[in-house]
Write a protein that holds these residues in place. Sequence first.
Motif: not given
Length: 219
Positions: A86, A88-89, A92, A112, A115-117, A119-120, A136
């Motif tokens: 989270y 990192t999300g 970013r 967003w 954020f999601a990328k 986390v991945k 995500l």
Amino acid sequence: MELTAKELKQYYKEIVEMIEEKKDYLCELDRKLGDGDHGVTMSIGWQAINDKLENELVAEEDCSKISITVGKTFLSAVGSSVGPLYATGFLRGAKEIKGKTVINDQDLAQFWIAFAKGVKERGQAEVGDKTMIDTLEPFFQTLEESFSESQDFVRSFRLAVEAGKKGMESTKDLLSKRGRSSRLGERSLGAQDPGATSAYYILSTFQSFVETQVLNVGV
């Protein structure tokens, strides 16, 4: 639509409240797959963030600085693997809204997606591994595609959250491939992943928040 720094802080406050409401359910899900503490872990992180929102962030007008503080605070409060994800999300996402006191549709979409990328990328998981990425990845793919076509953030976000929900629900039928729950093998089938669930709740809380904002300004 536009969100001010004050409204962004209000959204983060709504996550704090939502996590408290869902804490027991998230722990219940986690008892089937792990230590049974996911709800408590999320609560510890968001209560620490709430303390920042009520103190040092009260007068903060920079949306990026607010999100940086959210990410760093979560990381320092949460020792488990979810902390760096989270953090990192949110860090970013913060890069996409640097120096902005008001964020618009384009900013929100970029926030967003980043954020999601983020986390991945940090978690190194793939769709099908029975993790928060099952929520995500379909979320960010749908948001990216829909927003690039329509430039309608609220509609695109709604579609993206729906895709994330399907991803979350799909984890019931998956074998765990990551973390402690991977040792369960066939016993992990039938249980919905708690990380995928809390990620969905964070996104759906934002969906409700922005739709309420839109109604309030009569757009």
